[in-house]
Design a protein around this motif. Structure first.
Motif, short mmCIF file in Angstrom:
data_model
loop_
_atom_site.label_atom_id
_atom_site.label_comp_id
_atom_site.label_asym_id
_atom_site.label_seq_id
_atom_site.Cartn_x
_atom_site.Cartn_y
_atom_site.Cartn_z
N VAL A 1 0.84 -1.20 0.00
CA VAL A 1 0.00 0.00 0.00
C VAL A 1 0.88 1.26 0.00
O VAL A 1 0.63 2.21 -0.75
CB VAL A 1 -0.97 0.00 1.21
CG1 VAL A 1 -1.76 1.31 1.27
CG2 VAL A 1 -1.92 -1.19 1.14
N HIS B 1 2.05 7.23 -6.43
CA HIS B 1 1.18 8.35 -6.80
C HIS B 1 1.88 9.69 -6.53
O HIS B 1 1.76 10.63 -7.30
CB HIS B 1 -0.13 8.30 -6.01
CG HIS B 1 -1.09 7.24 -6.46
ND1 HIS B 1 -1.22 6.85 -7.78
CD2 HIS B 1 -2.00 6.49 -5.77
CE1 HIS B 1 -2.16 5.91 -7.87
NE2 HIS B 1 -2.65 5.67 -6.67
N HIS C 1 2.45 1.85 -3.32
CA HIS C 1 1.41 2.33 -4.23
C HIS C 1 1.23 3.85 -4.05
O HIS C 1 1.28 4.61 -5.02
CB HIS C 1 0.11 1.58 -3.90
CG HIS C 1 -1.06 1.88 -4.78
ND1 HIS C 1 -1.56 0.99 -5.69
CD2 HIS C 1 -1.85 2.98 -4.87
CE1 HIS C 1 -2.60 1.51 -6.31
NE2 HIS C 1 -2.80 2.73 -5.83
N GLU C 2 1.02 4.27 -2.81
CA GLU C 2 0.74 5.69 -2.56
C GLU C 2 1.96 6.56 -2.84
O GLU C 2 1.83 7.68 -3.36
CB GLU C 2 0.25 5.89 -1.11
CG GLU C 2 -1.03 5.14 -0.77
CD GLU C 2 -2.20 5.45 -1.70
OE1 GLU C 2 -2.29 6.58 -2.20
OE2 GLU C 2 -3.01 4.54 -1.95
#
Lengths: 197, 259
Positions: free
Chosen positions: A152, A159, A155-156
């Motif tokens: 997670v 971004h 992933h962030e």
């Protein structure tokens, strides 16, 4: 006269052969993986990405720290933990969010259980992102394994440097992140980042 | 011999210039896609460029969102499925950036402190295909709360409204939904605002931007999941028929004559 005709035929042939070739060369796209900077997420403001995770619990903090090291090790970007300020590129928080920012964190209405959410809260004059706030929902983070938390956070953090969701099963940018087969970036993701920095 | 080489080079150069011009024109033809002044359509403007999340779906099929089904893993279906065009857009609600807190603060829509903004899609309800619209229906219209990227203004969205299209929306009144899910007491849920807007349940909003065009699903970021919900339907007419079939089977069709 014959020479002129021959030249005209050669020229015509050359046009017929090269035109479709160049059209193909200029329009063919690689197999889709993800956008960079022009998808969900604007570019980071520079190649040195600073982090702060003071406002997170231990498990989340370890995962964000992993994502910082991973970005540093896997790509040409450099990273650093800093004392938080308005210049910090990646500021992480975690709480038991329910309706924070008007979002439906547990998915009881949207049908999409949100584990974490990155939002650009400060942009530069050039339109790049000065600061991303990344919020992790403890309702999910606390039940995840270390590996899943790392997926997670990877992933962030992706971004926060401009990477959009990926169609590659091996990328931590995969939309349903826990179904990704790794907790890091693919060569396609790295190509985007290293191409810019 | 030298002259021949020069002539050959000229011929090749001409051919290359011609090819580049042709491919350049072809590229231009595909990039100017929208009628909006900066080339972006309504839904291109509303595509997030400043946010990204991670998560997982809580339901599996479109039937899980259509009224009349039992809750799937705690996920309740929509109150109604409506059909109609998007006719306007209005400013909605906004939240400040905030710091380390469990709740965020509501700020005026045009506040410089706003980190997250929502707008209201105004939908003319031409038909309720399933369930019932319980409240906040004004002159046959409902307002649907959806997120707005920070780099887009309400004026740009108003200008592009003609490209918003029409579609099928699975909706519940936002305040009634918050009451049902136990979120109504949270400070982000402004009762005055939430009572007047609807929320898209399951992010299930499928639209066509021109008659017969392929369906789009602007709130479902995961295309794989969206295709799972559509089960092969590619047009609004096909999807409408699928929704009607499920609504009829459950006795939820508002117009029984379609069953």
């Amino acid at each position: 006269m014959k020479r002129i005709k021959t030249r005209a035929i050669r020229a015509l042939l050359a046009i017929l052969v090269t035109t479709p070739l160049l059209v193909v060369m200029t329009s063919t796209q690689p197999a889709f993986a993800n956008y960079f900077g022009n998808g969900c997420c604007t570019f980071a403001d520079n190649g040195h990405h600073t982090f702060n995770w003071d406002s997170t619990e231990y498990g989340t903090a370890l995962a964000v720290q992993y994502s910082m090291s991973n970005l540093n090790n896997q790509t040409d970007m450099t990273t650093e933990w800093v004392v938080p300020s308005s210049q910090t590129d990646n500021r992480s928080y975690d709480q038991h969010y329910t309706t924070y920012w008007g979002l439906d964190w547990d998915g009881s209405s949207t049908g999409w259980n949100l584990y974490a959410y990155a939002k650009c809260v400060e942009t530069t004059l050039a339109g790049n992102c000065q600061q991303w706030q990344i919020r992790y929902d403890l309702a999910d983070m606390n039940r995840f394994s270390n590996y899943q938390r790392q997926q997670v956070a990877c992933h962030e953090t992706g971004h926060s440097v401009g990477l959009d969701h990926s169609s590659e099963g091996a990328s931590c940018l995969r939309n349903a992140v826990l179904s990704a087969s790794t907790n890091y970036y693919t060569s396609h993701d790295r190509g985007h980042i290293n191409g810019r920095w | 011999m030298t002259n021949i080489r020069i002539r050959r080079a000229r011929v090749i150069a001409l051919a290359l210039i011609s090819a580049l011009l042709t491919s350049g024109l072809a590229a231009c033809g595909t990039s100017n896609s929208g009628p909006h002044s900066d080339g972006r359509t309504f839904w291109e403007l509303l595509t997030p460029r400043d946010s990204g999340g991670s998560g997982a779906p809580l339901y599996d099929e479109i039937g899980d969102v259509i009224p009349g089904t039992s809750n799937v893993g705690g996920f309740r279906p929509a109150a109604a499925v409506i059909d109609g065009p998007i006719i306007a857009i209005e400013p909605g609600i906004a939240y400040a950036a905030g710091e380390d807190a469990q709740h965020s603060v509501i700020v005026p829509y045009d506040s410089a402190d706003a980190a997250v903004r929502f707008v209201k899609l105004v939908v003319q309800v031409e038909k309720v295909r399933a369930g019932k619209l319980t409240t906040a229906v004004q002159d046959g219209k409902i307002r649907i709360n959806i997120p707005q990227p920070n780099d887009v203004t309400i004026d740009q969205l108003i200008e592009a409204i003609n490209t918003a299209g029409r579609g099928i929306f699975h909706v519940s009144n936002a305040l009634e939904r918050a009451q049902a899910t136990g979120d109504a007491g949270n400070p982000e849920i402004d009762p005055a605002y939430y009572s007047q807007v609807y929320q898209v349940i399951g992010n299930a909003m499928f639209l066509e931007t021109s008659p017969g065009a392929q369906l789009i699903h602007p709130l479902l970021e995961d295309d794989e999941f969206a295709q799972q919900l559509l089960q092969g339907d590619t047009t609004l007419a096909e999807f409408r028929a699928s929704v009607d079939q499920i609504a009829c089977a459950r006795g939820q069709a508002e117009d029984r004559s379609i069953c």
